[in-house]
Design an enzyme around this catalytic site. Structure first.
Site, PDB file in Angstrom:
ATOM      1  N   LYS A 135      -2.250 -10.497  10.325  1.00 17.44           N
ATOM      2  CA  LYS A 135      -2.739 -10.665  12.073  1.00 17.44           C
ATOM      3  C   LYS A 135      -3.514 -11.755  12.077  1.00 17.44           C
ATOM      4  O   LYS A 135      -4.412 -11.910  11.880  1.00 17.44           O
ATOM      5  CB  LYS A 135      -3.123  -9.265  12.309  1.00 17.44           C
ATOM      6  N   HIS A 162      -7.089  -0.911   5.550  1.00 17.51           N
ATOM      7  CA  HIS A 162      -7.242  -1.597   6.643  1.00 17.51           C
ATOM      8  C   HIS A 162      -8.593  -1.941   7.273  1.00 17.51           C
ATOM      9  O   HIS A 162      -9.207  -2.882   7.631  1.00 17.51           O
ATOM     10  CB  HIS A 162      -6.325  -1.250   7.890  1.00 17.51           C
ATOM     11  N   LYS A 198      -5.124   9.203  14.831  1.00 18.47           N
ATOM     12  CA  LYS A 198      -3.641   9.096  15.221  1.00 18.47           C
ATOM     13  C   LYS A 198      -3.772   9.998  16.769  1.00 18.47           C
ATOM     14  O   LYS A 198      -4.642  10.780  16.852  1.00 18.47           O
ATOM     15  CB  LYS A 198      -2.428   9.804  14.747  1.00 18.47           C
ATOM     16  N   GLU A 239      -4.744   4.657  17.341  1.00 21.89           N
ATOM     17  CA  GLU A 239      -3.274   4.594  17.510  1.00 21.89           C
ATOM     18  C   GLU A 239      -2.882   5.732  18.599  1.00 21.89           C
ATOM     19  O   GLU A 239      -3.413   6.823  18.604  1.00 21.89           O
ATOM     20  CB  GLU A 239      -2.437   4.793  16.254  1.00 21.89           C
ATOM     21  N   LYS A 246       0.838  -1.206   0.061  1.00 23.81           N
ATOM     22  CA  LYS A 246      -0.224   0.120  -0.020  1.00 23.81           C
ATOM     23  C   LYS A 246       0.959   1.238  -0.050  1.00 23.81           C
ATOM     24  O   LYS A 246       2.003   1.032   0.585  1.00 23.81           O
ATOM     25  CB  LYS A 246      -0.879   0.040   1.229  1.00 23.81           C
ATOM     26  N   ASP A 295      -4.858   6.676   4.211  1.00 23.85           N
ATOM     27  CA  ASP A 295      -3.983   5.775   5.029  1.00 23.85           C
ATOM     28  C   ASP A 295      -4.589   4.447   5.877  1.00 23.85           C
ATOM     29  O   ASP A 295      -3.962   3.566   5.897  1.00 23.85           O
ATOM     30  CB  ASP A 295      -3.341   6.904   6.303  1.00 23.85           C
TER      31      ASP A 295
END
Ligand code: BG6
Length: 483
Positions: A181, A239, A329, A215, A147, A234
């Site tokens: 994961k 994801h 974030k 995050e 990505k 992003d």
């Protein structure tokens, strides 16, 4: 058959932080196919020895206690470096000749890994095509594309077209490390290896589903990239939509790439298209205070570092159930979780006043990270007289259940590429559909007059996020790791 992994962007961060530590760890575990070699290609002039040394140091740093010097020694013997510039036809020819010389005449599986900046994807692919390096006469040839896969629908289509000009779809592995994961793959096991969850995994019992990737880190040194991307490109296009797909998909007819990917794409196809006004109402966003002072961020930037959106999957299973996707974030903690909230019981039987049951419904919290596991929330009678209830839980935790470290996400994915197993990689139509869903939000959020709210680092996003979800008649599950 021996394998050669050719890494473009060999001196970059991804190579030293993720790819080589993952390969070294697979080697230590005896999981790498025998005769696997790694060939790095980038502009920095370096010898094989110098690259091996640099990688030994970075791998030891990133692997911590798991680093094994003896195992590294045998792995490093298969590491080679070829300095060169992607833009130089002569350098690319030198790479081809070096690979041929290292591999000899026998059949070899070759994996080209694009770990470069995305503007080099097309030039590398063009050169591989020109030099006949995608040709499979001497063993499989595969390409891994990192990505970001484009920056919008149009650029993703262009990149797909370009790739398909040289590689067949089954040679292309578009990687999303979230699918590597353990706990993400476990969602598929949880849903389709058990019979007790599937019957309630639908609109009759569930409302809503919340998927949060929070995050604690800020954008740090990645400001220049991040400012152009923002949280939607992003995190959401890749994801978060991947997590949505594995949560919402139907059971595939068998666990094979085509069947799994067909079911995942059907989820994206069922996502309700929204007009501009609906897009504006279907999301909220913010920027953490201090973002504008990060290196690489444009003065006055309105890039969102936090976002939340609502999607509807209009199919028989999910019609009417909102899926809330949220990521940011500089949030209060690092946690990735999928919260499947179940509806209230039809009657509140127990008590009134202070003894009344809490208005919370059951929940299943699938925690992807930092600790992996599942928690089921339900009401229990408290000991003593009367029907006093308390919300309590049942836990499953990977670390309690299974000894030893869990593999890093790149480990199973790299093995899958070597084996040609594509179930956990995005197909061309999947990435295009993802952009089709995310693009309208990007357009809406970057519209000149759209305000962007701020939040303090350490918050769960801006105050407007809580207000937005309250207006939806729901509330965020703002809980740091439950396990
Ligand atoms: C990357 C994003 O794809 O995923 C980063 O570019 C983000 O901004 C990272 O920090 C999160 O990955 P993980 O595995 O740490 O959740």
């Amino acid at each position: 058959m021996p394998h050669t992994i050719v890494i473009f962007g060999a001196s970059g961060d991804l190579t030293s932080r993720k790819l080589v530590p993952a390969l070294a760890s697979l080697h230590r575990a005896g999981a790498l196919p025998p005769g696997t070699r790694v060939v790095g290609f980038s502009r920095t002039p370096m010898s094989d020895g110098a690259w091996r040394e640099a990688l030994a140091e970075s791998t030891a740093r990133h692997s911590g206690a798991a680093f094994d010097a003896a195992a590294w020694g045998t792995f490093a013997a298969g590491i080679h470096y070829q300095p060169g510039d992607i833009a130089s036809p002569a350098d690319m020819e030198a790479l081809r000749d070096r690979l041929d010389a290292l591999e000899g005449p026998g059949p070899v599986t070759r994996v080209y890994y694009l770990a470069t900046a995305p503007q080099f994807y097309e030039p590398v692919v063009a050169e591989l095509g020109r030099l006949g390096m995608a040709d499979e006469a001497r063993g499989p040839r595969r390409i891994v594309v990192e990505k970001p896969f484009g920056t919008d629908l149009e650029s993703a289509r262009r990149l797909n077209l370009h790739l398909h000009g040289v590689f067949a779809e089954q040679q292309i592995f578009r990687i999303d490390h979230y699918l590597g994961k353990e706990s993400v793959q476990n969602i598929i096991a949880l849903r389709f290896a058990n019979t007790i969850f599937e019957p309630v995994w639908n609109r009759r019992y569930v409302d809503p589903v919340q998927i949060t990737v929070a995050e604690e880190v800020t954008v740090g040194r990645r400001g220049a990239y991040y400012d152009g991307a923002g949280v939607l490109r992003d995190m959401f296009q890749n994801h978060l939509l991947q997590l949505l797909m594995v949560t919402a998909m139907e059971a595939p007819v068998r666990y094979r790439a085509t069947a799994v990917r067909n079911e995942k794409v059907k989820v994206l196809e069922a996502i309700r298209p929204l007009d501009d006004a609906a897009v504006a109402a279907a999301g909220t966003r913010g920027q953490y205070r201090g973002y504008l002072a990060e290196p690489g961020v444009a003065p006055g930037s309105r890039t969102a570092t936090f976002g939340a959106i609502r999607l509807h999957v209009d199919n028989w299973r999910w019609q009417g159930v909102p899926f809330y996707l949220r990521s940011g974030k500089a949030m209060s903690c690092r946690t990735t979780q999928i919260v499947v909230a179940f509806r209230q019981p039809p009657l509140e039987l127990f008590g009134d006043g202070p003894h009344r049951a809490t208005p919370e419904g059951n929940r299943m919290v699938i925690q992807i990270q930092p600790a992996e596991g599942i928690q089921l929330h339900f009401h229990t009678k408290m000991p003593g007289g009367g029907m006093r209830l308390r919300f309590t839980d049942l836990d499953f935790s990977y670390s309690r259940e299974f000894a030893g470290r869990l593999p890093e996400a790149y480990e199973p994915l790299l093995l899958d590429v070597m084996a040609g197993e594509a179930s956990l990689f995005a197909r061309a139509d999947e990435v295009e559909k993802s952009w089709e869903i995310i693009d309208p939000f990007v357009r809406c959020w970057s519209a000149a007059d759209a305000p962007v709210d701020t939040y303090e680092p350490g918050d769960w996003g801006p105050a407007s996020s809580a207000a937005w979800i309250a207006a939806e008649g729901r509330s965020w599950f703002d809980t740091c790791p439950v396990l």
